[in-house]
Scaffold this motif. Structure first.
Motif, PDB file in Angstrom:
ATOM      1  N   ASP A   1       0.834  -1.194   0.000  1.00 18.44           N
ATOM      2  CA  ASP A   1       0.000   0.000   0.000  1.00 18.44           C
ATOM      3  C   ASP A   1       0.876   1.254   0.000  1.00 18.44           C
ATOM      4  N   ARG A   2       0.223   2.407   0.115  1.00 19.08           N
ATOM      5  CA  ARG A   2       0.923   3.695   0.003  1.00 19.08           C
ATOM      6  C   ARG A   2       1.994   3.871   1.079  1.00 19.08           C
ATOM      7  N   THR A   3       1.647   3.560   2.335  1.00 21.65           N
ATOM      8  CA  THR A   3       2.611   3.711   3.424  1.00 21.65           C
ATOM      9  C   THR A   3       3.792   2.763   3.248  1.00 21.65           C
ATOM     10  N   GLU A   4       3.510   1.558   2.833  1.00 15.11           N
ATOM     11  CA  GLU A   4       4.584   0.586   2.626  1.00 15.11           C
ATOM     12  C   GLU A   4       5.454   0.963   1.437  1.00 15.11           C
ATOM     13  N   ALA A   5       4.876   1.630   0.445  1.00 13.96           N
ATOM     14  CA  ALA A   5       5.675   2.125  -0.677  1.00 13.96           C
ATOM     15  C   ALA A   5       6.667   3.180  -0.197  1.00 13.96           C
ATOM     16  N   VAL A   6       6.253   4.000   0.771  1.00 13.21           N
ATOM     17  CA  VAL A   6       7.168   4.975   1.358  1.00 13.21           C
ATOM     18  C   VAL A   6       8.321   4.256   2.050  1.00 13.21           C
ATOM     19  N   ARG A   7       8.016   3.205   2.795  1.00 17.16           N
ATOM     20  CA  ARG A   7       9.069   2.429   3.454  1.00 17.16           C
ATOM     21  C   ARG A   7      10.022   1.816   2.430  1.00 17.16           C
ATOM     22  N   LEU A   8       9.463   1.394   1.312  1.00 20.66           N
ATOM     23  CA  LEU A   8      10.282   0.807   0.253  1.00 20.66           C
ATOM     24  C   LEU A   8      11.283   1.820  -0.278  1.00 20.66           C
ATOM     25  N   VAL A   9      10.829   3.050  -0.519  1.00 19.47           N
ATOM     26  CA  VAL A   9      11.720   4.106  -1.009  1.00 19.47           C
ATOM     27  C   VAL A   9      12.792   4.418   0.036  1.00 19.47           C
TER      28      VAL A   9
ATOM     29  N   ILE B   1       9.677  15.618  -7.193  1.00 16.42           N
ATOM     30  CA  ILE B   1      11.124  15.802  -7.183  1.00 16.42           C
ATOM     31  C   ILE B   1      11.887  14.543  -7.584  1.00 16.42           C
ATOM     32  N   ALA B   2      11.206  13.396  -7.604  1.00 14.53           N
ATOM     33  CA  ALA B   2      11.869  12.158  -7.986  1.00 14.53           C
ATOM     34  C   ALA B   2      10.828  11.100  -8.317  1.00 14.53           C
ATOM     35  N   SER B   3      11.212  10.172  -9.201  1.00 18.13           N
ATOM     36  CA  SER B   3      10.313   9.097  -9.608  1.00 18.13           C
ATOM     37  C   SER B   3      11.074   7.779  -9.624  1.00 18.13           C
ATOM     38  N   TYR B   4      10.390   6.707  -9.182  1.00 20.51           N
ATOM     39  CA  TYR B   4      11.011   5.389  -9.100  1.00 20.51           C
ATOM     40  C   TYR B   4      10.035   4.316  -9.568  1.00 20.51           C
ATOM     41  N   VAL B   5      10.609   3.232 -10.106  1.00 18.64           N
ATOM     42  CA  VAL B   5       9.814   2.065 -10.471  1.00 18.64           C
ATOM     43  C   VAL B   5      10.401   0.862  -9.740  1.00 18.64           C
ATOM     44  N   TYR B   6       9.502   0.081  -9.132  1.00 13.53           N
ATOM     45  CA  TYR B   6       9.918  -1.120  -8.418  1.00 13.53           C
ATOM     46  C   TYR B   6       9.274  -2.347  -9.053  1.00 13.53           C
ATOM     47  N   ARG B   7      10.096  -3.377  -9.211  1.00 21.88           N
ATOM     48  CA  ARG B   7       9.656  -4.627  -9.829  1.00 21.88           C
ATOM     49  C   ARG B   7       9.897  -5.779  -8.861  1.00 21.88           C
TER      50      ARG B   7
ATOM     51  N   PRO C   1      18.657   1.538  -1.382  1.00 18.54           N
ATOM     52  CA  PRO C   1      19.994   2.144  -1.458  1.00 18.54           C
ATOM     53  C   PRO C   1      20.213   2.976  -2.718  1.00 18.54           C
ATOM     54  N   ALA C   2      19.353   2.810  -3.732  1.00 16.71           N
ATOM     55  CA  ALA C   2      19.501   3.597  -4.964  1.00 16.71           C
ATOM     56  C   ALA C   2      18.922   4.998  -4.831  1.00 16.71           C
ATOM     57  N   VAL C   3      18.138   5.248  -3.793  1.00 19.32           N
ATOM     58  CA  VAL C   3      17.527   6.562  -3.591  1.00 19.32           C
ATOM     59  C   VAL C   3      18.531   7.465  -2.895  1.00 19.32           C
ATOM     60  N   SER C   4      18.650   8.697  -3.378  1.00 21.64           N
ATOM     61  CA  SER C   4      19.628   9.631  -2.821  1.00 21.64           C
ATOM     62  C   SER C   4      19.284  10.013  -1.385  1.00 21.64           C
ATOM     63  N   ALA C   5      20.315  10.375  -0.644  1.00 19.76           N
ATOM     64  CA  ALA C   5      20.128  10.800   0.745  1.00 19.76           C
ATOM     65  C   ALA C   5      19.254  12.048   0.813  1.00 19.76           C
ATOM     66  N   GLU C   6      19.351  12.921  -0.182  1.00 18.80           N
ATOM     67  CA  GLU C   6      18.549  14.146  -0.199  1.00 18.80           C
ATOM     68  C   GLU C   6      17.066  13.842  -0.302  1.00 18.80           C
ATOM     69  N   VAL C   7      16.698  12.907  -1.197  1.00 20.42           N
ATOM     70  CA  VAL C   7      15.287  12.547  -1.346  1.00 20.42           C
ATOM     71  C   VAL C   7      14.782  11.885  -0.068  1.00 20.42           C
ATOM     72  N   LYS C   8      15.583  10.996   0.505  1.00 25.09           N
ATOM     73  CA  LYS C   8      15.168  10.340   1.748  1.00 25.09           C
ATOM     74  C   LYS C   8      14.973  11.359   2.867  1.00 25.09           C
ATOM     75  N   ARG C   9      15.838  12.341   2.924  1.00 24.03           N
ATOM     76  CA  ARG C   9      15.726  13.375   3.957  1.00 24.03           C
ATOM     77  C   ARG C   9      14.446  14.191   3.779  1.00 24.03           C
ATOM     78  N   ASP C  10      14.074  14.471   2.533  1.00 23.63           N
ATOM     79  CA  ASP C  10      12.879  15.268   2.262  1.00 23.63           C
ATOM     80  C   ASP C  10      11.587  14.462   2.346  1.00 23.63           C
ATOM     81  N   LEU C  11      11.693  13.135   2.345  1.00 23.21           N
ATOM     82  CA  LEU C  11      10.505  12.288   2.349  1.00 23.21           C
ATOM     83  C   LEU C  11      10.008  12.119   3.784  1.00 23.21           C
ATOM     84  N   LYS C  12       9.205  13.066   4.208  1.00 21.02           N
ATOM     85  CA  LYS C  12       8.630  13.046   5.545  1.00 21.02           C
ATOM     86  C   LYS C  12       7.200  13.561   5.448  1.00 21.02           C
TER      87      LYS C  12
END
Length: 201
Positions: free
Chosen positions: A54-62, A114-120, A66-77
């Motif tokens: 679900d949506r919350t778990e997708a946030v946890r996935l991001v 600010i960023a887009s990702y695809v998970y398979r 390790p491929a997601v930048s530290a900047e995006v992770k810091r802003d993802l709140k």
């Protein structure tokens, strides 16, 4: 006389219009949101991917990626309460047994992606197979294609008025996304010719 009364009661029962069992049919899968239908899954790099998260778990996935930048992770709140600024969509992009996940991370203030990702799903876990972290950018699923929209700004463009827009379409071929189409739209901005990928550039 008793027979006549019984027949009258039977006829009045039939006249109510009921069919006995309800004839609405089974509930449709699309009446249940993805968040409610798969809330028991915890998608981390080592987690089972038997169901779409679900949506919350997708946030946890991001956040665990390790491929997601530290900047995006810091802003993802969360912007408000526990509402994270993400758009999550699900669909078949790679031909796998489970729907792929497209996550767009947005800014809280102006909701710019600010960023887009695809998970398979691979080997029972979700893995990053596409990323772009050059805002503003937005990815979505369109008839089996991954469609990525990038807005281009001239130096003095307002955030709401980009000079142009690039739309890139990708197809999953031989285990990776390959760009198939590239469409550019110029908006005829009168504010100069120097372009940059964002208003701050």
């Amino acid at each position: 006389m008793a027979v006549v009364v019984a027949l009258a009661l039977f006829a009045s029962a039939c006249a109510t219009g009921g069919t006995g069992a309800r004839d609405e049919g089974p509930a449709h899968a699309d009446s249940v949101s993805g968040a409610d239908a798969s809330s028991s899954v915890t998608p981390t790099p080592a987690a089972s991917a038997s169901k779409v998260p679900d949506r919350t778990e997708a946030v946890r996935l991001v956040k665990a990626d390790p491929a997601v930048s530290a900047e995006v992770k810091r802003d993802l709140k969360p912007c408000v309460s526990d509402e994270y600024p993400v758009d999550v969509s699900y669909g078949d992009l790679t031909g796998g047994p489970v729907d792929d996940i497209v996550v767009n991370v947005l800014s809280c203030g102006d909701a710019v992606s600010i960023a887009s990702y695809v998970y398979r799903e691979q080997g029972g876990a979700y893995h990053n197979v596409f990323k772009t972290e050059e805002p503003p950018v937005y990815a979505e699923i369109d008839r089996g294609y991954l469609v990525v929209t990038k807005q281009v700004y001239a130096k003095d463009d307002a955030l709401s008025n980009p000079s142009s827009e690039n739309v890139l379409s990708y197809q999953w071929i031989s285990g990776r996304f390959v760009q198939r189409f590239d469409t550019r739209t110029d908006y005829g901005n009168l504010g100069g010719d120097t372009e940059s990928p964002s208003p701050d550039g």
